[in-house]
Design an enzyme around this catalytic site. Structure first.
Site, PDB file in Angstrom:
ATOM      1  N   ASP A 185      30.748  49.745  12.485  1.00  0.00           N
ATOM      2  CA  ASP A 185      31.232  49.265  13.780  1.00  0.00           C
ATOM      3  C   ASP A 185      32.674  48.809  13.598  1.00  0.00           C
ATOM      4  O   ASP A 185      32.953  48.012  12.704  1.00  0.00           O
ATOM      5  CB  ASP A 185      30.347  48.095  14.249  1.00  0.00           C
ATOM      6  CG  ASP A 185      30.703  47.635  15.650  1.00  0.00           C
ATOM      7  OD1 ASP A 185      31.004  48.502  16.486  1.00  0.00           O
ATOM      8  OD2 ASP A 185      30.682  46.416  15.896  1.00  0.00           O
ATOM      9  N   GLU A 241      31.040  54.808  15.967  1.00  0.00           N
ATOM     10  CA  GLU A 241      31.018  55.032  17.404  1.00  0.00           C
ATOM     11  C   GLU A 241      32.070  56.056  17.793  1.00  0.00           C
ATOM     12  O   GLU A 241      33.137  56.123  17.195  1.00  0.00           O
ATOM     13  CB  GLU A 241      31.227  53.716  18.153  1.00  0.00           C
ATOM     14  CG  GLU A 241      32.499  52.989  17.789  1.00  0.00           C
ATOM     15  CD  GLU A 241      32.562  51.612  18.440  1.00  0.00           C
ATOM     16  OE1 GLU A 241      32.852  51.564  19.636  1.00  0.00           O
ATOM     17  OE2 GLU A 241      32.300  50.614  17.763  1.00  0.00           O
ATOM     18  N   CYS A 257      18.721  44.924  20.728  1.00  0.00           N
ATOM     19  CA  CYS A 257      18.121  44.350  19.527  1.00  0.00           C
ATOM     20  C   CYS A 257      17.649  45.483  18.629  1.00  0.00           C
ATOM     21  O   CYS A 257      16.935  46.372  19.066  1.00  0.00           O
ATOM     22  CB  CYS A 257      16.936  43.462  19.903  1.00  0.00           C
ATOM     23  SG  CYS A 257      15.974  42.951  18.463  1.00  0.00           S
ATOM     24  N   CYS A 309      13.389  45.101  18.058  1.00  0.00           N
ATOM     25  CA  CYS A 309      12.423  45.435  19.098  1.00  0.00           C
ATOM     26  C   CYS A 309      12.986  46.355  20.183  1.00  0.00           C
ATOM     27  O   CYS A 309      12.245  46.834  21.032  1.00  0.00           O
ATOM     28  CB  CYS A 309      11.843  44.156  19.724  1.00  0.00           C
ATOM     29  SG  CYS A 309      13.022  43.316  20.797  1.00  0.00           S
ATOM     30  N   CYS A 335      17.967  37.757  19.877  1.00  0.00           N
ATOM     31  CA  CYS A 335      17.160  38.549  20.809  1.00  0.00           C
ATOM     32  C   CYS A 335      16.337  37.624  21.705  1.00  0.00           C
ATOM     33  O   CYS A 335      15.615  36.751  21.230  1.00  0.00           O
ATOM     34  CB  CYS A 335      16.265  39.493  20.047  1.00  0.00           C
ATOM     35  SG  CYS A 335      15.247  40.484  21.148  1.00  0.00           S
ATOM     36  N   CYS A 380      12.320  38.983  20.991  1.00  0.00           N
ATOM     37  CA  CYS A 380      11.581  38.778  19.741  1.00  0.00           C
ATOM     38  C   CYS A 380      12.200  37.694  18.845  1.00  0.00           C
ATOM     39  O   CYS A 380      11.640  37.366  17.802  1.00  0.00           O
ATOM     40  CB  CYS A 380      11.468  40.089  18.958  1.00  0.00           C
ATOM     41  SG  CYS A 380      12.983  40.577  18.127  1.00  0.00           S
ATOM     42  N   ASP A 433      27.904  42.013  15.093  1.00  0.00           N
ATOM     43  CA  ASP A 433      28.502  43.283  14.689  1.00  0.00           C
ATOM     44  C   ASP A 433      27.629  44.031  13.683  1.00  0.00           C
ATOM     45  O   ASP A 433      27.561  45.262  13.697  1.00  0.00           O
ATOM     46  CB  ASP A 433      29.895  43.048  14.105  1.00  0.00           C
ATOM     47  CG  ASP A 433      30.860  42.515  15.145  1.00  0.00           C
ATOM     48  OD1 ASP A 433      30.822  43.011  16.291  1.00  0.00           O
ATOM     49  OD2 ASP A 433      31.633  41.595  14.825  1.00  0.00           O
TER      50      ASP A 433
HETATM   51 ZN    ZN Z   1      14.302  41.862  19.613  1.00  0.00          ZN
END
Ligand code: ZN
Length: 367
Positions: free
Chosen positions: A177, A261, A312, A315, A331, A334, A341
């Site tokens: 990233d 990216e 996330c 999850c 998150c 979860c 980053d």
């Molecule tokens: Zn999560």
């Protein structure tokens, strides 16, 4: 060599004028070949052009042709400012090129760029045996030679054909990233810092630019200050390139697959001025990375960066609220907590892996 620069620049400008006229008066588009055919007649009319090697003159029209082609391709892509090819002032014309250094039939050098005098000089047709400092031995088969003038120094840049050098597999894949605070953050949790000397260089540059604007236009002292600015620019350019090469080399040596990216997409996703300015640096970094990866048999994959920083990685929950601060990711579903980053770098890698498994994981692939 200065005289060759002057003559080739005038030829470029005349060639541009000729193309514009041909189009305006007859609606006709001239090709590089059309213009190159007239070189013999030109040499009869202007004998000074007899002092420039024929390939160098031909290359001028090839360059003009490339300028036109990239203009048309920008128009096709619908660029806002397509930038029609311009007449070259002296400051924007600093090189000439010999397009053939190697004779394939003979399996030996042509007269262009051949090292002579035990490598202390190189042969430049119509100019002579010019003294050089060979910074490193030439590798592979020499293809072309460009003579470049840069801030009072002359450079000979050879393009050589070098065989691929595949590296043994490491079994490792990484997501990268890029950011403004850090140059890059990897999914392995590595933070690559923007080197300090670049910051210092930029500061120094700003001071020198102020000196230029203080001095009177057309004065000798201003000219000298301009030269200083050009040298400072060159130094930064070289330091940045060196840093890019070393960073890319490390990634390529350590990983079989590198995901990053896609910058073209990321500019649309996050339209942010600071980012788009530094994107200039990343684009050349990714170019270097791609070249090294291609030579080493590694894969580089550019992925769509949409929502990589809000998703996330455990999850898959997507939401702005996951990003509790610039650097923290927490998150909401979860409870997974991580550096934001590093989490994004993992998502970038995650997007690249399925396409690599599908067999489309070739370098330069855009997913
Ligand atoms: Zn999560």
């Amino acid at each position: 060599m200065f005289e060759t620069l002057r003559l080739t620049r005038m030829l470029y400008n005349a060639g541009l004028e000729q193309r514009r006229e041909a189009y305006r008066k007859h609606g006709k588009t001239l090709s590089a070949y059309d213009q190159q055919r007239e070189l013999t007649a030109l040499k009869d009319a202007c004998p000074e052009y007899g002092g420039v090697y024929s390939h160098v003159l031909q290359d001028v029209f090839d360059r003009l042709d490339r300028a036109y082609k990239s203009f048309f391709s920008r128009v096709k892509k619908g660029a806002k400012r397509a930038g029609f090819p311009r007449f070259k002032p002296r400051q924007r014309w600093d090189s000439f090129k010999f397009k053939q250094c190697w004779d394939n039939k003979k399996g030996d050098w042509t007269a262009c760029g051949k090292p002579v005098d035990e490598g202390r000089r190189i042969n430049i047709p119509k100019i002579g045996a010019v003294k050089i400092k060979l910074h490193r031995p030439l590798e592979g088969k020499p293809k072309s030679l460009q003579i470049i003038h840069d801030c009072g120094q002359w450079f000979a840049a050879y393009v050589c054909e070098v065989p691929l050098a595949p590296l043994p597999a490491t079994g490792s894949a990484v997501g990268v990233d890029v950011g403004t605070t850090w140059f890059a953050i990897t999914s392995d949790g590595e933070f690559v810092e923007n080197p300090r000397y670049l910051k210092n260089g930029l500061k120094n540059l700003r001071v020198q630019q102020r000196t230029v604007s203080r001095r009177k236009k057309g004065s000798n002292r201003r000219r000298k200050a301009v030269q200083q600015v050009a040298k400072a620019h060159r130094k930064i350019r070289r330091q940045r390139a060196d840093f890019h090469h070393k960073t890319a080399r490390r990634l390529v040596n350590e990983h079989d697959l590198i995901a990053h990216e896609d910058l073209k997409v990321s500019n649309m996703v996050k339209s942010n001025l600071a980012r788009s300015i530094s994107d200039v640096g990343w684009a050349s970094f990714f170019e270097i990375l791609n070249a090294k990866a291609a030579s080493a048999g590694r894969s580089v994959i550019a992925v769509n960066p949409a929502y990589t920083s809000q998703t996330c990685r455990i999850c898959g929950h997507v939401g702005k609220e996951n990003r509790v601060s610039q650097s923290r990711f927490l998150c909401a579903q979860c409870g997974h907590a991580e550096n934001a980053d590093v989490n994004a770098a993992h998502n970038i890698l995650g997007r690249a892996v399925p396409s690599a498994l599908n067999g489309s994981g070739v370098s330069h692939a855009v997913v």
